[in-house]
Design an enzyme around this catalytic site. Structure first.
Site, mmCIF file in Angstrom:
data_model
loop_
_atom_site.group_PDB
_atom_site.id
_atom_site.type_symbol
_atom_site.label_atom_id
_atom_site.label_comp_id
_atom_site.label_asym_id
_atom_site.label_seq_id
_atom_site.Cartn_x
_atom_site.Cartn_y
_atom_site.Cartn_z
ATOM 1 N N LYS A 211 0.837 -1.207 0.000
ATOM 2 C CA LYS A 211 0.000 0.000 0.000
ATOM 3 C C LYS A 211 0.874 1.260 0.000
ATOM 4 C CE LYS A 211 -2.291 -1.403 3.667
ATOM 5 N NZ LYS A 211 -1.758 -2.755 3.805
ATOM 6 N N GLU A 428 5.449 -37.801 10.236
ATOM 7 C CA GLU A 428 5.479 -37.033 8.987
ATOM 8 C C GLU A 428 5.069 -37.906 7.790
ATOM 9 O OE1 GLU A 428 5.536 -33.943 8.947
ATOM 10 O OE2 GLU A 428 6.096 -33.763 11.048
ATOM 11 N N ASP A 504 -1.352 -29.820 14.490
ATOM 12 C CA ASP A 504 -2.284 -30.458 13.554
ATOM 13 C C ASP A 504 -3.712 -30.343 14.077
ATOM 14 O OD1 ASP A 504 0.022 -31.266 12.308
ATOM 15 O OD2 ASP A 504 0.015 -33.270 13.206
HETATM 16 P P1 ADP Z 1 1.968 -1.979 3.358
HETATM 17 O O1 ADP Z 1 2.047 -0.496 3.310
HETATM 18 O O2 ADP Z 1 0.828 -2.551 2.582
HETATM 19 O O3 ADP Z 1 2.037 -2.574 4.730
HETATM 20 P P2 ADP Z 1 4.473 -1.785 2.011
HETATM 21 O O4 ADP Z 1 4.083 -0.974 0.849
HETATM 22 O O5 ADP Z 1 5.167 -1.066 3.115
HETATM 23 O O6 ADP Z 1 3.232 -2.560 2.609
HETATM 24 O O7 ADP Z 1 5.356 -3.002 1.505
HETATM 25 C C1 ADP Z 1 6.423 -3.517 2.227
HETATM 26 C C2 ADP Z 1 7.467 -4.076 1.305
HETATM 27 O O8 ADP Z 1 6.976 -5.231 0.645
HETATM 28 C C3 ADP Z 1 7.844 -3.121 0.199
HETATM 29 O O9 ADP Z 1 8.904 -2.321 0.579
HETATM 30 C C4 ADP Z 1 8.236 -4.052 -0.932
HETATM 31 O O10 ADP Z 1 9.585 -4.415 -0.824
HETATM 32 C C5 ADP Z 1 7.411 -5.287 -0.685
HETATM 33 N N1 ADP Z 1 6.224 -5.359 -1.550
HETATM 34 C C6 ADP Z 1 4.938 -5.448 -1.140
HETATM 35 N N2 ADP Z 1 4.098 -5.539 -2.181
HETATM 36 C C7 ADP Z 1 4.836 -5.492 -3.288
HETATM 37 C C8 ADP Z 1 4.545 -5.543 -4.687
HETATM 38 N N3 ADP Z 1 3.293 -5.647 -5.137
HETATM 39 N N4 ADP Z 1 5.579 -5.477 -5.547
HETATM 40 C C9 ADP Z 1 6.843 -5.375 -5.115
HETATM 41 N N5 ADP Z 1 7.186 -5.324 -3.812
HETATM 42 C C10 ADP Z 1 6.208 -5.392 -2.902
#
Ligand code: ADP
Length: 610
Positions: A211, A428, A504
């Protein structure tokens, strides 16, 4: 009753007035006090003046003598001498013994030093401390009362450096945000036609799904400044400071418009105002009100777009979501198979890879992982490669780091007795064999009895061929039966049971309960909703909606499912007891076996044992 009004002026004001009055009284009403000019003379001169009859009165102290002449106002002072004759001389000269200089201060001065001055000092120290504290909290210079200089990070460079290309998957979210980028580029087009440009969009989804990244990408694509602040940063120690921060943030944003303002974790301030009991949190409410006011306050064509992120959309105040505020909701969900593969590829661009890396396998093994988890997996793999002295990341590194992220690091030096190891191996293989002999289970990918730091003593990894979004009743039952496989093997082989099946049991019960209460998969309750999910993005905790009587019936139904599955698992293992022994022997020797090895033995091929 008469209302006591608070003083309008600070206390220090009254003290200063009192001080001035005291000074004036001192000067005009008691002018005689202590305003003598004192002249020092030597002892000889003093004696001469006495002998000449010029001295009117004298005052003898331990270490000095003051005296007044008969003419003039001047007071003289001289040192004392061990002079036994002095008293006689003074008598002879008819000098009076009397006070020449009054020693004690005026009563007003005494009052000043004992009452006014200490209080003044305390007040001044108090004021100084308060000022210091305020300037510290503000993080600013503390000039005057700069309540709530916000700590909003300002990225004044025109690009955040992130574009939509850096965000893998999330195509729907990108599409929704593309319009905002376009609006920031050519807002005139929208204004001309009379369209109301959105002021804000709410990015909703589980943690780590990108996000923040998407918000930065919008700023990066539009080449506008990016202001970011977290909702929790608004909630401060003092009431009113959060609101002041909101004001300050928008002041900065207006100065830099067009720009993007990003508020992370908006639920920290945007929680529904009536949800809390006993009046709620005043500070949060004020902050929220201020935010709403600011959002209404600026003109839509100003070019300020507010993006906010939350993983608890259901708790947000309705006022935030009404048209003209955060009226757009952009879902940012956990990535699907293709999304996971794309995210892995984006992050793998930054590391050196061996040839023949199959990202699809990794993506399939990581169902339910967020973007942040996947970024972490790639990084763990790179760290492992360095640890093992290689300069390229291999497929093996990636597979191992998936397990590290899921189950923790290997505990190579854990001491496990032979008896326990045997139990774990049967347990397992029990899971794997039950899974393989059912038609609705995912294929076995790997079985290991190397303990992990998460506490797992061994595990069986199953990886679906394809991503499934819906789960059929048969698949759910097969899953439960697979979970039962471990315990069933222990019962058959050792005629006793261990604590090793606790996880489990927990997982199986969760599925069985969901089948009855939420998926409508039981005959007894048909399609009746018995439970609601409170928070779909965080843990998915649920609330039972039924009477106590129905709750016990639900329990009985859940138990029935589990018992049936347990019995089925036992039957499968008893029918394949030879394979159970054979596979366990192989696993004990190898400690980790792949899905292919497992299937080969199961289908009767002879494998070389080491
Ligand atoms: P949120 O704000 O949703 O908690 P972030 O934007 O901070 O998440 O994402 C955290 C990290 O995860 C980013 O810095 C990136 O490295 C990785 N990441 C998450 N989603 C993606 C995506 N769609 N593509 C590439 N990297 C991603």
């Amino acid at each position: 009753m008469k209302e006591i009004k608070p003083p309008k002026k600070p206390v220090i004001y009254y003290y200063i007035v009192i001080l001035i009055v005291v000074m004036l009284l001192n000067t005009f009403l008691f002018p005689a006090i202590v305003r003598h000019s004192i002249k020092e003379v030597d002892y000889g001169t003093f004696l001469t003046m006495v002998d000449q009859g010029k001295v009117k009165q004298v005052q003898i102290e331990d270490d000095y003598i003051t005296f007044k002449p008969k003419t003039g106002d001047t007071v003289y002072k001289t040192g004392t001498m061990n002079d036994p004759d002095l008293v006689n001389r003074l008598h002879k000269a008819n000098v009076k013994f009397a006070k020449v200089v009054p020693r004690e201060n005026s009563p007003l001065i005494t009052f000043f030093w004992t009452w006014v001055a200490p209080l003044l000092i305390f007040i001044l120290i108090g004021q100084w401390l308060t000022k210091r504290m305020q300037s510290r909290i503000m993080g600013g210079g503390g000039n005057g009362f700069p309540f709530g200089k916000s700590n909003a990070k300002v990225y004044v460079e025109s690009e955040t450096g992130i574009t939509f290309n850096d965000v893998a998957g999330q195509d729907e979210a990108k599409e929704a945000l593309q319009e905002i980028v376009d609006f920031l580029h050519n807002s005139k087009k929208y204004v001309d036609i009379g369209a109301n440009i959105p002021k804000g969009a709410l990015l909703v989804g589980p943690p780590g799904t990108g996000k923040t990244m998407l918000a930065k990408a919008v700023a990066g694509e539009s080449k506008v400044p990016f202001f970011s602040i977290s909702g929790s940063e608004f909630v401060e120690m003092f009431v009113g400071m959060g609101a002041a921060r909101v004001r300050d943030l928008f002041k900065q944003a207006k100065a830099k418009a067009p720009c993007i303002v990003f508020i992370d974790e908006i639920d920290a301030i945007g929680k529904s105002r009536n949800s809390s009991m006993a009046g709620g949190n005043d500070e949060r409410e004020q902050t929220l009100n201020q935010l709403l006011t600011e959002m209404d306050g600026f003109e839509p064509d100003k070019g300020i777009v507010i993006l906010a992120a939350t993983n608890r959309p259901e708790t947000l105040d309705k006022a935030l979501l009404r048209p003209g505020r955060f009226d757009r909701r952009v879902p940012v969900e956990l990535p699907d198979l293709a999304g996971r593969e794309a995210i892995l590829r984006v992050h793998a661009r930054k590391v050196k890879l061996a040839d023949n890396i199959d990202f699809n396998v990794i993506a399939r093994a990581t169902a339910g992982a967020s973007g942040a988890d996947l970024a972490n997996i790639v990084n763990e793999a790179a760290l492992r490669a360095v640890r093992l002295g290689r300069n390229r990341v291999t497929q093996n590194d990636l597979e191992e780091s998936v397990e590290v992220v899921i189950a923790g690091y290997q505990r190579k030096n854990a001491v496990i007795s032979m008896k326990d190891k045997l139990t774990i191996a049967y347990h397992e293989i029990g899971h794997a064999l039950v899974a393989a002999k059912q038609s609705h289970s995912a294929p076995v990918h790997k079985i290991t009895i190397i303990p992990r730091t998460s506490g797992a003593l061994g595990y069986t990894m199953q990886v679906d061929e394809k991503e499934t979004i819906l789960m059929t009743k048969e698949q759910a039952l097969d899953k439960i039966t697979t979970y039962m496989g471990g315990r069933a093997a222990e019962e058959i082989i050792f005629k006793t049971i261990t604590s090793g099946a606790s996880n489990d049991i927990e997982q199986a019960t969760k599925i069985a309960r969901s089948m009855v209460t939420r998926f409508g998969m039981s005959d007894e309750f048909d399609m009746m909703a018995l439970e609601t999910v409170n928070n779909p993005y965080l843990g998915g905790d649920t609330t039972l909606l039924v009477s106590a009587e129905t709750a016990s019936k639900v329990d009985a139904e859940v138990l029935k499912i589990i018992k049936t599955c347990h019995q089925n698992a036992k039957t499968i293992l008893l029918n394949n007891i030879d394979k159970l022994h054979e596979l366990t022997k192989y696993l004990l020797e190898k400690e980790t076996i792949t899905g292919e090895e497992f299937m080969a033995i199961l289908s009767g091929k002879q494998l070389e044992t080491v």
